[in-house]
Design a protein around this motif. Structure first.
Motif, PDB file in Angstrom:
ATOM      1  N   ALA A 161       0.850  -1.198   0.000  1.00  0.00           N
ATOM      2  CA  ALA A 161       0.000   0.000   0.000  1.00  0.00           C
ATOM      3  C   ALA A 161       0.884   1.246   0.000  1.00  0.00           C
ATOM      4  O   ALA A 161       0.705   2.166  -0.805  1.00  0.00           O
ATOM      5  N   VAL A 177      -5.486  -1.586  -4.491  1.00  0.00           N
ATOM      6  CA  VAL A 177      -5.519  -0.577  -5.553  1.00  0.00           C
ATOM      7  C   VAL A 177      -6.298  -1.087  -6.760  1.00  0.00           C
ATOM      8  O   VAL A 177      -6.342  -2.283  -7.023  1.00  0.00           O
ATOM      9  N   TYR A 199      -6.450   4.236  -4.980  1.00  0.00           N
ATOM     10  CA  TYR A 199      -6.230   3.456  -3.760  1.00  0.00           C
ATOM     11  C   TYR A 199      -7.541   3.288  -3.011  1.00  0.00           C
ATOM     12  O   TYR A 199      -8.183   4.264  -2.644  1.00  0.00           O
TER      13      TYR A 199
END
Lengths: 329, 329, 329, 329, 329, 329
Positions: B228, D313, D325
Motif C-alpha cells: 500500500a 488498488v 487506492y
C-alpha cells in the motif's frame, strides 16, 4: 621591460604581455560619449575595458585593432571596482620574431589541463590493444594518426562542455576509458548474451563517437564556430561520413562497419538530443552512457568552478539550467 | 519415481516434480466448453495447460488448487504444437517432509544467476573499505546487516529489470562497483573541485539508492507486488525514510546525511522518472548514471534473450518500447 | 521631527522613518562615475536611489550600511521623474530603544492583509471541530501549536504566491475552508462510495499540506530563501517528515497516517509540478484542488494589482506566463 | 407472469421484463460454429449471451432484432460461471400498450441518481437569485427554460464522466453550487480587485459552460453519440454559439457577453484539453476549477465503484489512466 | 524647402518630411540626465534619437507630441555612429491641408509590396470562378465585398508574418492560389475518393480561413493590436462567427456550411497552434498546408532580409526560433 | 478451367487462380482442434481461411506451402458470413511455364494505380528540364537511370503511406510536381531574396528526398521490410550517402551539394519525425511541405477508402490516430 603572464599579474604591476584581442564593440554612454569596449585574453583570464574615442588610443583602436589578432602590449594591471583593467602604454601586433620570446597562439586560448599529446598517445594505445579485429583496429588507428594535428587542439564543442583547445582529446580519452571499464564489466555479467558484447567495437565507437567534430567545428582565435556543413548537417552525420570514407578499400566486415556507424548515429540517444536512432545495440548503449556522464560531470564541475553566487547553491543560469548544490563552506 | 527438474525434462519423460502454481483462470471455449487454464513453474520454466471441467482433475482443481501454493506432481512432459504440456498422474500440496527430498520454495522462483550471499558480502566489504567517514560507514553497514535476510531475496522491481529473487543485491552490487569506478576516476580528473567529490558518499548512496524497495515491494510466491505504501508513497521517499530513521542517535554530520538523502531522492533524475529533485551534487550525478546503465543494460540483455522474433531485430513490444538489433546470425 | 510611515509620505515631506535596507549594489555609469544603488522599504513601498561615491554619505554607505539591517532615517521624500526618492538628512541603525517609538521589524516587510492570529486560531478551531478521529485531531492540533510562532509569520513561498509575512497561514486557512466545503459536498453526493470519504482526513491534509515550508524556507529580512534541505529535498518530502515524526508514539491508525502522508505527497498532482505520486484517493484529490485554486486565484489577483500595462490586457511577463484580461475601465 | 426488474432478478427466477437491446454481433467460434452475441439492459445491469444460429431464436435474431429497440421478454435469469445469462422463453418488441404496464424507455438506460427536475428547478432558482444583472439573468433563464426538456435527460458526455441520462443537469448543478461558493469566498478575500469579481457572471458561466452539449451530443437508445457538428466543431464553440444567438436582440452589455463567452471558451483551461484560450479572467478561472473538480471526483468515485481488481488498488485501465487506492477493507 | 521621403534621405540632407511618431519614452542616463527617446517612421525606415529635457524641443516634446500622431518635420538627416539621426528644425502636427502636398497616413506605415486592389480583385475572381455552388459562392463574394475597405489594409497578424498594411490580402491571395493548385491536383489523383474532394469548398475555406482577423486585430497608427475579443476569443472562433452570421437567410446547404466552418476551425492543425480540432476532412487538410507554407516561407524570407548577423547563418533570435542558412556570399 | 482474377470472382464461381501465399500460422481452437490459418492474395484482395490438420490438405500445408511463394490454385470462391473463402480443389507452386499464361509476381501484390514507367519518365523529364545546373542535373538523372529497375517497384514505406509496389515513384513524382509549383510561385513572390531561391535545387531535392528508401527497404513477396541498415541508420542518412557517393568525381559545386544534402536531411522537419536538422534553407522548406502534404493526403484518402465504421466519422484507429469525417451519405 620583463614579460609577464597576464593572468598572473598583480595590482600596479607594469609588464610586457602577449594577448589575443577578443572583442571590439562600438558603444556610447547614454549621454552620448562614444567609446570602444575592448577585450584581451591569455589562456586563463579575459580583461575588458573602455577605449574612449578621444583618448590617445582612440584612432588606432578604430582603424587598426582587430579581434582575433594577437598583440604585444606594455601595460599596467589594476584591480579596480570595475574589475581588472589594463592601462596601455604600448601596443603592436605580434610578429614572427616574437616566437623567439616564447610567443605561441596557444598561450592565449583556454585549453585542457592535461598534456594533449600524452592523452592522444594513450588513446592510440587503447585502440591498438583493445580492438581485436585487425581491420577495425587499423581503421581507428589510421583515422587517429591521419588527423593527429587537428585532434590535438580540437575542442569538443563550441560551448556546453570541453569547449577549449584540446577538449576533444580530453573528452574522448575519458569516454574511452569508461567504455573499456563498462565493456569488460558487462561482458563479464552477461557472457551468454547473443550476440556477445563486442568489446573492440565499444572501444572503436568510443574513440570515434565525436570524430565528426573535425568537420563540424572550425577553430578560430576568437573561439570555435560551426562550419556551414556543421550547421546544415551536424557532427553525427559527418562523423559517420569520416568512418565510411575511411572504410573504403579495407577488408572491414560490413556488419561490423554498420554496428560502428550505429554507435556514432545513436550516441546522443534521443531525437531531440540529436540522434536520429536510439541505441539499438549493447555497444551503442554503453558508449552513450560513457559519453553522457563525462559531458554532464564536466558541466557540473565547471559550474561549481565558475558560478559567482554566494550561498550554498549556484544560480540556475548555466548549461544545465538548474541549481547545483555547493554546500556551506 | 525419480525427482526431476521441470525445466530440464524432455519429451515423454515421466517424473515427480516440485512446482509452484502460478495461475488458475476459469475460461470457456466459444462454444461453451468450460475449463481451467492452470500454470505451474520452477525457477526457469512455466508450463500452462487446460484442465477440463469434466476431466478427472476438474473438481479437485476447482475446489482445492491455489495459485501461490507449492505442489508435488507426478506427470509426463510433452512438447506439443501447443507448447510444453504436463499430463498429470498425481498432485498433492507440498508438505514439510518434502524438504528432506530437497524442496525449497526458492527452487520454484526465477532468481539471480549469482550467489546472492557472495554478492552481499562483497557489498558489505565495499561499504567497510570505501566509506571513510566512520559514522556514515556504520550507518550503511548496520542497515545492510539488519536487513540481510530480506535483502538476499528481494527483487529490484516488480517488473522492468532485475525482477527476480536476489535482483536487489545483484543490481545494487553492480551499481556500487560502477560507482566506485566513476568516483575514483572523476575525483582524479577534477581534484580541485570545490567541494571535492566525496567518494565515501558516492558508495553509500549507491548501496542505499534502492533501499526503499524493502518497503515498496512485497515478495509473494506469485511474484512481487507493491505494498500500500509502495503505491501511495513510493520507494524513493521510503528509502530516504529508512536512512533517516537509521541515522537517529548516530553522530552523523547533518550535511553528510542531507547529501546522502539527496542521492536517494535524485537517483531517477527527472520528475517524470520519479525523482522530485534532479541530481544537484556530483555524487548524486554519478549514482544516477551507475544505476541507469545497469538497469538499461539488463533490460537490453533480457530482451535479446527472450524476444521470439525471427530476423535481425526484436519486436518493439518490450520494456524499452523499441527494437533491439540482434544481427544476422 | 515626527515619525512617518514611508509608504504614506507625500512629495516634499520631511520626517523620521523606520526602514529595512534591501539593496546595496556597486555600479558605475558608462562614463565611469561610481555610485551605490541602495534600496529601503517599509511594508508597502520600496524606494531605490543612488548614493554617489563622492557624496557625503558615500564612505558611510560603503563601509557600514548592510542590506538586511533596519535603519532610522531622517529624509525628505520626493516624487521625481525617476520615481520616488529619499533625500537623506540623517541615518543610523535601529537600536533596542526604538521599540519604544513603535519600531518592529514586521513593519518593514510585506505581509498578509489579514490578522494572522485570528486566522491561526480559526485554523485550530477547524482542526478541533472537523477532525473526528481523536488521534489524528491531536496530531494536527499539536503540530500547529508547537509551531505557532513560526507559522504566524511564515510565507507560503519565496515567490509565486503568498510570498509575504503570514502568507502560510493566509493560504492554508483558505485552502482548509474550501476543503471543508468540498468534503461536505462530495460526501453528500457520493454517500455510498467505498471507502466513504473521510472528511477529517481532508481537513488534516489541507492544514498540513504545506507544513514542509517550515523546513524549506528560511525567513530573512531581505526576503525568504530556500534552506539547503529545501533545495535538495523540497517541502513535499519535508512536510511528510514532520508528520511522520509527530506521529511517533501516538495511537494513530497506520492506514490513516499513510493516507495523510499521501495527501501531502500528491498535493501538487503531477511529477513536473513536484508531486512524485498523483492523487490516488478522493481526499488527496480534494486537497489538491483547494490548494491549486487558492494559489492561482492569488496569482491572478496580484497580477491585476501590479501589472503596469495600459490597455485591457496585462503583459505576459508574470508568474502565470499569460495575459490577464482587465477590460476597458 | 409477473413483471420483474432485470437488475433485481435472482438465480432461477422466471419473469416478464422490459429491456433495451444494446448489442447484436455476428461471431463464430474458432472451429466455425456461428452465433450472435446479444446484449440487453435495464437502467442498472447489462446481460450478454449467445444466440446460436441453429437455436430456435436464431432466425428471428438474425432478421428481426435490432440494437436500439426495446423488447418485452419472458426469461429465466441464471448466474453462471460465464456471468449472468437469460434463458429466453418469449420475446417481442415493446408496443404502445406497454406503457400501461409501466414501460418507459428511461427505465432501460443508466441515469442520474437524483431527481433531474428538482436539480433543474434549483438551477433555475440559482440563476434567478444570484445573477444580478437583469439582462444576463434573463438570458440564462430563457436558455434553461427553452431547452428544459432536452436538458432534463442530456448526458454530460458520451463517456468519461456523467455519461448517463440526466448527467448534464447533475453535473451543471454541482458545478454551479461550487462556483457560487468560490465566488462568494474570493470576492470576500479580494474586495479591492480591479475589476471586482462579478459573481453573477460566474454563476451564468457555470450554468452555461457545457450548454454546447445540446448540439454536440445526440441521445440514442444505445447510448449518446457525437453529432457531425460535435465531431467537426465541438461543444465549446457550439456552446458559445448558443449564447451568442440567444443574446441577439437583448440589452446585454457587450463586455459582459464577451466575458461570458470567454468563460465557455476557456473552461477546459489548456489547448490540449480543448480550450483555445486559457482562463484570462478571475471568473473563468473559478468556473474551470469548479468544473474540473466535479468531473474528476465523479471519475474517481465511479472507478472505485466499478473496478473489479482485488486488493488495495484498482487497475490503471480507467478514464484517469492511473491506479486509485481503495485500501484494505 | 523641398519635401523628401525619409527612408531615401542621405547624410547631411535637409528637407521637409511627413512622418508618424512611433515612440516617446522618458528615460534618464545613469548619472541622472533626463531625456525622451523619440521615434519617427515612414513606410520603410524608423529613426530613433534623444530629445534632452533641457533642449529647445524638451517642453514641446513632453507636453504636445503624441505617439500615433503624424507630423511634418523640417530636419537634417545624419548617419552617425549611433545610427541614423534627425536634427530637428521645425515640427508641427499634420493638418488636412497637407493632403494637397501628397500626405496620406499609409505613406508612414509598412505595407505590402503588391497592389492590394489588384490582389483583392483577383481574389474575388477566384471566388466567382472556382466556387461552383451558387449559395457558397455568393456567401464568399458578399463577405469580401462587404468588408472590402477593411480587407484592403488589414495586416495578417500583429507580428509573426505579413504584419503590415495589406498583409491579409497578400497572404490570403497566395494561400488561395496554392489551394486551387492542390485541390485540382489531388482531385485528379483520387477521383474515386468518397466523398469526392469539393474544390469549391477548398477555395471558399482558403479565402475565409483568416477572415476572423477582421475582429481580432485593430489597426492603429502605431501598429496592429489585439482587440478585447481577439484576446479572449481569438480569430479562429471569430472567423467562424462571421461566416455563420453571413449564412443566415441564405439557401446554403447545412452540411456545406459545417464543412466550411470546420476548415476555419482546423486550419492551424494542432491544439497548441490554436485549432480546437485537427483537419478531419481533405478540404481542411489542404487549406492548412497552403496556409502554413505561405506563413513559414514569408518568415524565412523576412529573416533572410532583416537578419544582421555576418557569416553564413542568421541568428536564432527570430520568429522561427532557429538559424537560417544564407551561405557564403 | 478458365483463369480468373481472384479479386473479381463471385460467389460460387470455380476457376484457376494465380496467388501469393501471405500467411501460414499454426493455431488451435480453445477446445484443442488444430488448424493452419492460411492467406492468399492477388493485387487487390486477400482471402484468409482455415486448413484443418485432419483435412485432405493438412499434411501438404504443413510440409510444403510457404508464405512468400506463388501458387496456382483451382478453387471455388464463396462469400460467407465468415468473410470470403476459397474451397480448394487443386494447388501447386507456380512454375516458369506459367508466365505463358500471363503470370507475373506483380499481379499478386498491391501496387500503384498509375503506370510506373510513365511516372518515371516524367520524373526524368522534370529533372532534365528544370534543373539548370548541368552537374546537378546530371547527378540526378544518373541516379534515376542507374536505379531505374528498383525504383519502378519500390514502395515509399513499409506502412503509413504509399506502401505498395510503385509507391516510391508515385509519391516522388507527386512531390516533385508540387515542388515545381511552389518554387515557381515563391521565386516570383520574393525575387529579391538573398540568396535567391534555387529552383533547380528544389527539384533535385524533391526527386532525391526519399532516395534512401533504396537501402532502407527490402522488397519481399510478403511485403516490404526494413534492412539491417534501415533499422540502424535510416533512410534519411542513407539517402544522403547515395547522393554523396554519386557526387564523387563530378564537377558539382560543393555549396550546391551541401544544400542538396541538407534538403534530404531536413525533409521530415522535426527531430521526433526523423530529421536531425530542421529546414534551414527555403529550398528545404518547400520540399518538406510538398512531401508532407502528399503523405498526409494519401493517408486520409486511404482511411476514407478502407475504414469500415458506419456513420459519418471513421474510427480513430488508423495511421493518423484521429477520426476522419466522411459525412452523411
Amino acid at each position: 621591460m620583463p614579460l609577464a603572464i597576464p593572468s598572473e599579474m598583480t595590482h600596479g604591476q607594469e609588464a610586457d604581455l602577449f594577448v589575443l584581442m577578443t572583442a571590439k564593440e562600438e558603444l556610447t554612454t547614454r549621454d552620448g560619449k562614444p567609446y570602444y569596449k575592448v577585450g584581451f585574453r591569455d589562456h586563463a583570464r579575459e580583461v575588458t575595458f573602455p577605449i574612449w574615442h578621444d583618448s590617445p588610443w582612440g584612432a588606432d583602436c578604430r582603424e587598426a585593432w582587430q579581434p582575433g589578432s594577437f598583440y604585444k602590449l606594455r601595460a599596467i594591471y589594476r584591480d579596480t571596482t570595475y574589475g581588472p583593467q589594463l592601462e596601455l602604454r604600448k601596443i603592436r601586433e605580434v610578429c614572427s620574431a616574437d616566437s623567439a620570446d616564447g610567443f605561441s597562439p596557444a598561450m592565449c586560448l583556454p585549453q585542457t589541463r592535461f598534456d594533449a599529446k600524452v592523452l592522444f598517445d594513450e588513446l592510440l594505445a587503447m585502440a591498438r590493444e583493445q580492438i581485436f579485429d585487425k581491420a577495425l583496429c587499423a581503421l581507428v588507428v589510421d583515422l587517429l594518426e591521419t588527423n593527429r594535428e587537428a585532434l590535438l587542439t580540437l575542442p569538443a564543442a563550441t560551448h556546453n562542455h570541453h569547449a577549449f583547445v584540446g577538449g576533444w582529446v580530453e573528452h574522448v580519452h575519458s569516454v574511452t576509458r569508461t567504455s573499456v571499464y563498462l565493456a569488460d564489466k558487462y561482458d563479464d555479467y552477461y557472457p551468454d548474451m547473443k550476440p556477445r558484447l563486442n568489446k573492440g567495437l565499444v572501444v572503436a565507437g568510443a574513440i570515434l563517437h565525436d570524430i565528426g567534430k573535425l568537420r563540424e567545428i572550425e577553430e578560430r582565435p576568437q573561439g570555435a564556430e560551426y562550419t556551414a556543413a556543421g550547421n546544415l548537417i551536424g557532427h553525427i552525420l559527418q562523423g559517420r561520413d569520416i568512418v565510411r570514407e575511411a572504410a573504403i578499400g579495407r577488408q572491414l566486415d560490413p556488419e561490423m562497419l554498420l554496428r560502428l556507424e550505429h554507435i556514432i548515429v545513436a550516441h546522443q540517444r534521443l531525437p531531440e538530443w540529436g540522434s536520429p536512432k536510439p541505441p539499438m545495440t549493447p555497444e551503442a548503449l554503453l558508449v552513450h552512457y560513457a559519453d553522457d556522464i563525462d559531458a554532464k560531470y564536466h558541466m557540473m564541475a565547471t559550474i561549481l568552478r565558475d558560478d559567482t553566487n554566494t550561498g550554498p547553491v549556484t544560480s540556475k543560469k548555466n548549461v544545465l539550467y538548474q541549481k547545483i548544490y555547493r554546500g556551506e563552506q
